[in-house]
Design a protein around this motif. Structure first.
Motif, PDB file in Angstrom:
ATOM      1  N   ASN A 519      22.375 -35.236 -52.703  1.00  0.00           N
ATOM      2  CA  ASN A 519      21.261 -35.088 -51.767  1.00  0.00           C
ATOM      3  C   ASN A 519      21.260 -36.120 -50.645  1.00  0.00           C
ATOM      4  N   GLY A 520      21.891 -37.278 -50.868  1.00  0.00           N
ATOM      5  CA  GLY A 520      21.946 -38.273 -49.807  1.00  0.00           C
ATOM      6  C   GLY A 520      20.575 -38.825 -49.460  1.00  0.00           C
ATOM      7  N   ILE A 521      20.301 -38.940 -48.140  1.00  0.00           N
ATOM      8  CA  ILE A 521      19.040 -39.498 -47.661  1.00  0.00           C
ATOM      9  C   ILE A 521      18.382 -38.525 -46.700  1.00  0.00           C
ATOM     10  N   THR A 522      17.052 -38.430 -46.834  1.00  0.00           N
ATOM     11  CA  THR A 522      16.255 -37.599 -45.934  1.00  0.00           C
ATOM     12  C   THR A 522      15.083 -38.432 -45.437  1.00  0.00           C
ATOM     13  N   VAL A 523      14.919 -38.501 -44.132  1.00  0.00           N
ATOM     14  CA  VAL A 523      13.843 -39.275 -43.504  1.00  0.00           C
ATOM     15  C   VAL A 523      12.928 -38.293 -42.784  1.00  0.00           C
ATOM     16  N   SER A 524      11.616 -38.355 -43.102  1.00  0.00           N
ATOM     17  CA  SER A 524      10.657 -37.415 -42.527  1.00  0.00           C
ATOM     18  C   SER A 524       9.509 -38.179 -41.869  1.00  0.00           C
ATOM     19  N   ASP A 525       9.272 -37.916 -40.593  1.00  0.00           N
ATOM     20  CA  ASP A 525       8.137 -38.473 -39.852  1.00  0.00           C
ATOM     21  C   ASP A 525       7.994 -39.980 -40.098  1.00  0.00           C
ATOM     22  N   PHE A 526       9.066 -40.689 -39.844  1.00  0.00           N
ATOM     23  CA  PHE A 526       9.121 -42.129 -40.154  1.00  0.00           C
ATOM     24  C   PHE A 526       8.612 -42.932 -38.954  1.00  0.00           C
ATOM     25  N   TRP A 527       7.549 -43.705 -39.194  1.00  0.00           N
ATOM     26  CA  TRP A 527       6.962 -44.558 -38.164  1.00  0.00           C
ATOM     27  C   TRP A 527       7.006 -46.012 -38.654  1.00  0.00           C
ATOM     28  N   ALA A 528       7.445 -46.899 -37.786  1.00  0.00           N
ATOM     29  CA  ALA A 528       7.476 -48.331 -38.106  1.00  0.00           C
ATOM     30  C   ALA A 528       7.169 -49.116 -36.835  1.00  0.00           C
ATOM     31  N   ALA A 529       6.429 -50.218 -37.004  1.00  0.00           N
ATOM     32  CA  ALA A 529       6.031 -51.058 -35.864  1.00  0.00           C
ATOM     33  C   ALA A 529       6.761 -52.392 -35.925  1.00  0.00           C
ATOM     34  N   HIS A 530       6.881 -53.031 -34.773  1.00  0.00           N
ATOM     35  CA  HIS A 530       7.448 -54.380 -34.721  1.00  0.00           C
ATOM     36  C   HIS A 530       6.501 -55.354 -35.426  1.00  0.00           C
ATOM     37  N   ALA A 531       7.086 -56.285 -36.174  1.00  0.00           N
ATOM     38  CA  ALA A 531       6.255 -57.246 -36.911  1.00  0.00           C
ATOM     39  C   ALA A 531       5.687 -58.324 -36.016  1.00  0.00           C
ATOM     40  N   GLN A 532       6.361 -58.642 -34.905  1.00  0.00           N
ATOM     41  CA  GLN A 532       5.950 -59.767 -34.066  1.00  0.00           C
ATOM     42  C   GLN A 532       5.237 -59.345 -32.787  1.00  0.00           C
ATOM     43  N   ARG A 533       5.192 -58.072 -32.478  1.00  0.00           N
ATOM     44  CA  ARG A 533       4.504 -57.636 -31.261  1.00  0.00           C
ATOM     45  C   ARG A 533       3.933 -56.235 -31.469  1.00  0.00           C
ATOM     46  N   ARG A 534       2.963 -55.905 -30.650  1.00  0.00           N
ATOM     47  CA  ARG A 534       2.276 -54.624 -30.782  1.00  0.00           C
ATOM     48  C   ARG A 534       3.082 -53.544 -30.054  1.00  0.00           C
ATOM     49  N   ALA A 535       4.044 -52.991 -30.777  1.00  0.00           N
ATOM     50  CA  ALA A 535       4.878 -51.928 -30.201  1.00  0.00           C
ATOM     51  C   ALA A 535       5.530 -51.165 -31.337  1.00  0.00           C
ATOM     52  N   TRP A 536       5.850 -49.902 -31.060  1.00  0.00           N
ATOM     53  CA  TRP A 536       6.511 -49.082 -32.066  1.00  0.00           C
ATOM     54  C   TRP A 536       7.992 -49.389 -32.081  1.00  0.00           C
ATOM     55  N   GLY A 587       5.271 -42.194 -43.275  1.00  0.00           N
ATOM     56  CA  GLY A 587       6.490 -41.409 -43.339  1.00  0.00           C
ATOM     57  C   GLY A 587       6.993 -41.327 -44.764  1.00  0.00           C
ATOM     58  N   ARG A 588       8.141 -40.696 -44.923  1.00  0.00           N
ATOM     59  CA  ARG A 588       8.699 -40.498 -46.249  1.00  0.00           C
ATOM     60  C   ARG A 588      10.210 -40.618 -46.187  1.00  0.00           C
ATOM     61  N   ILE A 589      10.744 -41.303 -47.201  1.00  0.00           N
ATOM     62  CA  ILE A 589      12.197 -41.447 -47.315  1.00  0.00           C
ATOM     63  C   ILE A 589      12.592 -41.007 -48.718  1.00  0.00           C
ATOM     64  N   ASN A 590      13.476 -40.029 -48.792  1.00  0.00           N
ATOM     65  CA  ASN A 590      14.018 -39.562 -50.067  1.00  0.00           C
ATOM     66  C   ASN A 590      15.474 -39.986 -50.169  1.00  0.00           C
ATOM     67  N   VAL A 591      15.827 -40.571 -51.295  1.00  0.00           N
ATOM     68  CA  VAL A 591      17.215 -40.945 -51.572  1.00  0.00           C
ATOM     69  C   VAL A 591      17.622 -40.235 -52.852  1.00  0.00           C
ATOM     70  N   GLY A 592      18.660 -39.427 -52.762  1.00  0.00           N
ATOM     71  CA  GLY A 592      19.086 -38.665 -53.935  1.00  0.00           C
ATOM     72  C   GLY A 592      18.069 -37.644 -54.378  1.00  0.00           C
TER      73      GLY A 592
END
Length: 817
Positions: A519-536, A587-592
């Motif tokens: 199955n490998g890896i599947t990434v769905s609607d993944f959102w992450a922000a910078h830790a040191q500044r207000r930006a995606w 978001g969601r990350i599936n591995v295997g």
């Protein structure tokens, strides 16, 4: 003198002093190096007491033994002193009575008063005569000499042992603190504080002396109490004898045979117990009569009981006070060594320290280390091997820290010390006051009063000396508490985060059955922000990559390719909060086929390889590994995996083929045993360093990639087609490779992609080479942190330049526009 830092190396013990004992496998699984675990495992020596401790349980026991030994010498000196005074008392009393210049106060007289100068001369002459007679006709002079010998032996034999123990403990603590600072640098990017190891060493030294003196005081009070009971309560010994005799009589009853005659046995036990009770009652009645006749000794000794008990509790009270006060004080340890400067000559240990510090700056390097089991420990082992055998504190740092700790809150510290000493003196004056009040009215002779008074004064003087040293050492100990405690809290917090991220799932077998290597890896609607500044950092990323596929992430510079892999890697590995460059939002990350939150973290990390590149990663890692052989760098077992045919050796062979290092190894003079370097300064051999082979940036890039792949091959749980075959060697594994082909041409990149596909791993590979898209299974194009399109080379080309960024770039490359 107690706080002097020895200029000679401390004598090391055969067993490292630590309350934490972990095997190499346990340390690797926990992700916490042994020196860090040992430092956090200290503090067991003060269970139930106030304040932190830098002493392990074993070291605490050793301090208690030394304290009890010192108290034995104190008791010996006290006993000999009392014996000497008892021997001397009759001669002094006789001399004073025969001297007409002396007037005695009270009914029988206890205090001599000199009327004039002539009387004073007669008094001195009488005392001299008394001493001379005592030396001839008694053992007084020998007892005095024995008392002095006991004091001298305490200082000559026991005190140096305490000093050596303090030096050994402080050396261990200093080394563990240095390793812990390097550990925090590697896993959390926290800059080390130059003076912190010296602060810990000084604090540990003070705690050794504090614990020794506190144990000395407790032992002195305990033994003095037993002696007072034996001297005051003369009936204690007969009572114990009566109880033992009754027990022996009961044990010798003839009814103790099978079957037991319970009636006869009960009657016999009752008879002996009643007899014992009558005997004890008679003895207690006689003792009460003696107390009424001679209350002086009993009252004075009772007051001594109370005072000694109160003095024994003072260390705990003072620790509570000093701990509370230290919470509001903070020693600036950085300022303590400001301006001291470094050694003029740079040695290997300094270069290795600089290399580790540089590695900790890069979040990409930190994440790569945390994703490889044992990688942090390996770097620290490399650093510790380059350190001097004996790690000694700098005298200049010690004196500066001492000066600052003494000046900080000086007025309050002086006031507290005066209050402590005043409290001790006030307590010790209670028995003296009781003696002065009761002595004139007691119906005892002068000799008995002198004996009681001298014993009282001798014991109080010894108790005052020891208690004063205890309170002083405790006050010194807590001067550095604030800095030490804050560092330990920070370290324990980071270790707790790592332990939580490495925590094994309780349903490992059940969850493993739910995963599929394909199955490998599947990434769905993944959102992450910078830790040191207000930006995606990532905005709604969608991608998938099955095992045996290579997903090539393409995009212009600054499009978010590296940030996507970093955010995915941090979500998978769960590094400490202070080490994160991004913050997962949703978001969601599936591995295997299984959500990453349900995975067993240890097993997941063994199947992940993360190689992230930034402007520092390659140079810093190459600087750290310079001077090692290629085999030492690539060995996933860090030298403990065995020779040819072993799993670690096979993993290295596979990694060398996948990373394209075969041609490099073939032309090296000693093959894998060749020493490699990144600096031309190390090309010239020396008596302590063999000749080295310099590697180019492209070759170092392949070495680091091969090192990471070897770790993953060794940790892969799925069966391989052959022990050393590339085909199917990484089925079920996940590779996150950021710009590892930056120094490679398109042919080398194509060969690498082909090799990665053969391993069976699911590979996310970022690149700036758009032409390499035709070799990948899937292509993901990014812009401004978002995935704008994905598909195979054929699918994206079919959309045409008007509807596909990838197709447009191909048109530009082929048309020359």
């Amino acid at each position: 003198e107690d706080d002097n830092w020895d200029t000679a190396p401390a004598k090391q013990t055969s067993t490292p002093p630590s309350s934490v004992r972990q095997s190499a496998r346990q340390v690797a699984d926990s992700g916490v190096p042994l020196p860090v675990s040992n430092l956090l495992g200290r503090g067991d020596s003060r269970t139930g007491e106030s304040g932190f401790s830098l002493l392990s349980r074993q070291e605490g026991y050793q301090c208690h033994r030394l304290g009890r030994t010192r108290s034995l010498f104190d008791i010996a000196a006290l006993v000999f002193l009392v014996v000497a005074i008892n021997e001397l008392t009759p001669f002094i009393v006789a001399a004073l009575k025969d001297t007409s210049a002396i007037v005695f106060q009270g009914r029988d007289g206890v205090i001599p008063i000199v009327g004039d100068i002539q009387g004073g001369k007669k008094l001195l002459s009488a005392l001299f005569t008394a001493f001379s007679s005592a030396c001839k006709d008694s053992w007084a002079h020998l007892a005095f000499a024995s008392a002095l010998l006991s004091i001298w032996s305490n200082d000559v034999f026991v005190r140096p042992t305490v000093r050596r123990t303090a030096s050994a403990v402080s050396a261990h603590v200093r080394d563990q603190t240095s390793s812990s600072q390097m550990f925090l640098r590697l896993v959390a990017g926290l800059p080390p504080r130059k003076a912190m190891p010296d602060v810990f060493a000084q604090s540990a030294r003070r705690q050794v002396w504090s614990d020794v003196e506190a144990s000395r005081l407790r032992s002195l009070v305990g033994m003095s109490t037993i002696a007072l009971i034996a001297l005051t309560v003369s009936v204690a010994k007969p009572i114990v004898g009566a109880m033992i005799g009754a027990g022996a009589d009961i044990a010798s009853l003839g009814a103790w045979k099978w079957p037991l005659e319970w009636a006869v046995l009960g009657q016999g036990m009752k008879s002996h117990l009643v007899s014992m009770a009558l005997t004890i009652g008679s003895l207690l009645g006689e003792e009460c009569t003696k107390i009424v006749d001679n209350p002086l000794a009993v009252v004075v000794q009772a007051s001594l009981f109370v005072v000694l008990f109160a003095i024994s509790t003072l260390p705990t009270i003072v620790r509570h006070i000093e701990q509370k006060k230290s919470a509001s004080d903070h020693l600036d340890v950085d300022a303590a060594v400001k301006g001291l400067g470094d050694d003029e000559e740079e040695c290997d240990s300094e270069r290795s320290t600089a290399a580790v510090l540089d590695m900790g700056v890069s979040s990409a390097t930190r994440l790569s280390l945390l994703s490889q089991p044992g990688a942090v420990e390996g770097v620290l082992d490399r650093w510790m091997l380059m350190q001097p055998k004996s790690s000694l504190p700098r005298p200049s740092a010690k004196s500066r820290i001492d000066s600052m700790s003494q000046n900080q809150g000086r007025a309050g510290a002086v006031f507290r010390r005066v209050a402590y000493e005043a409290s001790v003196l006030a307590l010790l004056c209670i028995p003296v006051a009781v003696y002065v009040v009761i002595a004139p009215s007691a119906s005892v002779d002068v000799s008995e009063r002198w004996n009681t008074g001298t014993r009282l004064v001798s014991l109080l003087l010894v108790a005052y000396t020891v208690s004063r040293r205890v309170l002083s050492s405790i006050a010194d100990e807590f001067k550095l508490t604030s800095s030490v405690d804050s560092f330990l809290r920070l370290l324990s917090g980071i270790v707790a985060e790592l332990a939580q991220s490495n925590q094994a799932s309780q349903d490992v077998l059940q969850l493993a059955a739910q995963t599929s290597p394909d199955n490998g890896i599947t990434v769905s609607d993944f959102w992450a922000a910078h830790a040191q500044r207000r930006a995606w950092a990532c905005r709604g990323a969608q991608l998938s990559c099955k095992n045996g596929e290579v997903c090539l992430v393409l995009g212009d510079d600054g499009s978010g390719k590296s940030r996507l892999l970093a955010a995915l890697g941090e979500t998978l590995v769960s590094p400490p909060t202070k080490s994160r460059s991004t913050v997962f939002v949703r978001g969601r990350i599936n591995v295997g086929g299984l959500d990453v939150t349900r995975w067993d973290k240890k097993r997941l990390k063994r199947n992940i390889a993360i190689v992230l590149n930034d402007v520092r990663t390659l140079s810093d890692t190459a600087a750290l590994f310079s001077g090692l052989t290629l085999q030492e760098i690539l060995d996933p077992a860090n030298g403990s995996g065995g020779g040819p045919g072993s799993p670690s050796h096979n993993a290295m062979a596979i990694a060398i083929q996948v990373a394209g290092l075969s041609s490099l190894v073939a032309r090296l003079p000693s093959k894998l045993s060749t020493v490699v370097t990144a600096s031309e300064d190390e090309l010239s051999p020396s008596p302590t360093r063999p000749s080295a082979q310099i590697l180019s940036p492209s070759e170092w890039n392949k070495v680091l990639l091969a090192r990471s792949i070897a770790q993953t091959v060794l940790g892969n749980d799925n069966p391989m087609t052959a022990p050393d075959a590339v085909q199917g060697s990484l089925i079920g594994s996940l590779l996150l490779l950021d710009d590892v082909t930056a120094h490679a041409n398109e042919v080398e990149e194509a060969v690498l992609i082909k090799a990665l596909r053969a391993t069976g791993a699911a590979t996310l590979l970022t690149s700036n080479h758009w032409a390499s898209g035709r070799h990948a299974n899937r292509i993901v194009v990014m812009k401004d942190g978002a995935v704008v399109e994905s598909g195979s080379h054929a699918e994206l080309m079919q959309r045409g330049p008007a509807n596909s960024v990838y197709a447009l770039r191909w048109k530009q490359m082929t048309s020359g526009v």
